[in-house]
Scaffold this active site. Structure first.
Site, mmCIF file in Angstrom:
data_model
loop_
_atom_site.group_PDB
_atom_site.id
_atom_site.type_symbol
_atom_site.label_atom_id
_atom_site.label_comp_id
_atom_site.label_asym_id
_atom_site.label_seq_id
_atom_site.Cartn_x
_atom_site.Cartn_y
_atom_site.Cartn_z
ATOM 1 N N CYS A 103 51.841 31.601 51.653
ATOM 2 C CA CYS A 103 51.712 30.202 50.411
ATOM 3 C C CYS A 103 51.723 29.547 49.714
ATOM 4 O O CYS A 103 51.252 28.844 50.945
ATOM 5 C CB CYS A 103 51.742 31.471 48.944
ATOM 6 S SG CYS A 103 50.449 31.029 47.632
ATOM 7 N N LYS A 122 41.328 29.497 40.025
ATOM 8 C CA LYS A 122 42.643 30.067 40.300
ATOM 9 C C LYS A 122 42.012 31.042 41.055
ATOM 10 O O LYS A 122 40.987 32.087 40.897
ATOM 11 C CB LYS A 122 43.581 30.614 39.166
ATOM 12 C CG LYS A 122 44.777 31.119 40.268
ATOM 13 C CD LYS A 122 45.687 31.540 38.887
ATOM 14 C CE LYS A 122 46.886 32.395 39.798
ATOM 15 N NZ LYS A 122 48.055 33.021 38.595
ATOM 16 N N GLU A 179 52.473 40.586 50.266
ATOM 17 C CA GLU A 179 54.274 41.095 49.552
ATOM 18 C C GLU A 179 54.610 41.943 48.471
ATOM 19 O O GLU A 179 55.160 42.792 47.813
ATOM 20 C CB GLU A 179 55.949 40.480 50.403
ATOM 21 C CG GLU A 179 55.526 39.155 49.239
ATOM 22 C CD GLU A 179 54.585 37.844 49.605
ATOM 23 O OE1 GLU A 179 54.862 37.547 48.637
ATOM 24 O OE2 GLU A 179 53.822 38.217 50.199
ATOM 25 N N ARG A 219 51.113 37.314 31.851
ATOM 26 C CA ARG A 219 52.043 36.323 30.995
ATOM 27 C C ARG A 219 50.653 35.505 30.062
ATOM 28 O O ARG A 219 50.885 34.620 29.715
ATOM 29 C CB ARG A 219 52.570 35.829 32.245
ATOM 30 C CG ARG A 219 53.410 34.125 31.648
ATOM 31 C CD ARG A 219 53.646 33.888 33.352
ATOM 32 N NE ARG A 219 53.037 33.721 34.312
ATOM 33 C CZ ARG A 219 52.885 33.049 35.347
ATOM 34 N NH1 ARG A 219 53.909 33.868 36.571
ATOM 35 N NH2 ARG A 219 51.768 32.911 35.733
ATOM 36 N N HIS A 246 49.579 36.825 49.288
ATOM 37 C CA HIS A 246 51.250 37.605 49.042
ATOM 38 C C HIS A 246 50.991 39.028 48.903
ATOM 39 O O HIS A 246 51.193 39.890 48.787
ATOM 40 C CB HIS A 246 51.260 37.394 47.533
ATOM 41 C CG HIS A 246 51.551 36.095 47.124
ATOM 42 N ND1 HIS A 246 53.120 35.521 47.132
ATOM 43 C CD2 HIS A 246 50.832 34.188 46.870
ATOM 44 C CE1 HIS A 246 53.417 34.479 47.295
ATOM 45 N NE2 HIS A 246 52.084 34.350 46.670
#
Length: 318
Positions: free
Chosen positions: A142, A163, A237, A249, A235
């Site tokens: 990333c 985003k 992972e 969040r 990502h």
């Protein structure tokens, strides 16, 4: 075969419950084989979470792997207990005289900051330059991938209008490359970023090849022609609930955020997220560890040469 990690690392108990074979230092030292030595430069704020995610994937391999953990000395992490850093992590000054079979440079939540304004940028550049002489294969994730592409090749990053957030379908451009051996024609990857690198900039650099991309999320995997550096913009992972935690969040903080794409059934955040990237993630890291590290790294790491001088395994198989 197991991964070898420090005694009492918090990830051990989690991995053992998931039937991931993790060997502690005492047991590993009794074996008469050389494990692969991997250095993890962890730039993520929640370092214990990131450690566990990556160890889970790298432990799903027939190879024994020994890990060292690295953090930047020029920035003090705020979301990881100091005692954890003291016990398990080292600074660059402590590892720079060693050589490694592989290295992972994680992402970091600084992508909207110009590279040169990141607090630890100069230190990171020193580490990336060092990796070309002291690491056989480096896996950038990333923002870590964006930073390396910029530092080594001058490739810029661009702000996105919103985003890139969710689970996106990808295809493989060069199927004979071993990084994607065993992948389906379409596979899924989590993305969570505000910036991107672009095909037209990468294509101007003859030392680089684009291995995989997505119509929705853009460039995913880039490799250098020496097969020594991988740049992965997603990502893979991530845990099943990582995107949910990020979404919850931001909602709690009143930040503008869309529901992550292709993540919740019927796009409903009240439902359990649908995991569709785990098998591809396991293949990605296993293939890197086997074909790009184990199959090419010298048994005697003192014989490791600069990435500019050594082409790794030649031929179309890699």
């Amino acid at each position: 075969m197991p991964i070898k990690i420090p005694n009492n690392l918090p990830a051990v108990n989690i991995l053992e419950k998931e039937n991931i074979f993790a060997m502690d230092e005492k047991r590993a030292y009794s074996q008469d084989i050389r494990p692969l030595r991997i250095l993890l430069l962890n730039l993520m704020p929640t370092k214990i979470v990131t450690e566990t995610q990556l160890l889970r994937l790298l432990g799903n391999s027939p190879l024994q792997v020994e890990f060292d953990f690295l953090y930047t000395a020029t920035y003090e992490p705020k979301h990881t207990p100091q005692e954890h850093l003291v016990k398990f992590y080292e600074t660059f000054a402590e590892v720079k005289n060693r050589k490694y079979d592989g290295m992972i440079i994680t992402g970091a939540p600084v992508e909207q900051i110009p590279f040169e304004e990141v607090v630890y940028w100069n230190e990171l550049c020193e580490i990336m330059d060092w990796s070309r002489r002291n690491v056989y294969s480096t896996f950038h994730i990333c923002w870590g991938a964006q930073a390396a592409l910029y530092h080594h090749y001058g490739i810029p990053k661009y702000d996105l209008p919103q985003k890139m957030f969710g689970i996106f379908p990808h295809t493989v451009n060069i199927k004979e490359k071993m990084l994607f051996r065993g992948f389906d024609d379409v596979f899924y990857v989590p993305h969570s970023r505000h910036t991107e690198v672009r095909r037209e900039d990468i294509e101007k650099v003859p030392q680089l090849s684009i291995l995989s991309e997505s119509e929705e999320s853009g460039i995913y995997a880039v490799i250098d022609k020496k097969y020594r550096h991988l740049f992965i913009t997603g990502h893979s992972e991530y845990d099943p609930l990582t995107l949910k935690a990020e979404y919850d969040r931001d909602i709690a903080q009143g930040l503008p955020i869309n529901v992550p794409c292709n993540y919740y059934p019927n796009n409903d955040p009240l439902q359990q997220p649908l995991v569709r990237w785990r098998s591809a993630a396991n293949l990605l890291f296993a293939n890197w560890l086997n074909y790009y590290v184990y199959q090419g790294t010298p048994f005697d790491l003192d014989k490791l040469t600069d990435a500019e001088d050594l082409c790794g395994l030649d031929g179309d198989g890699i």
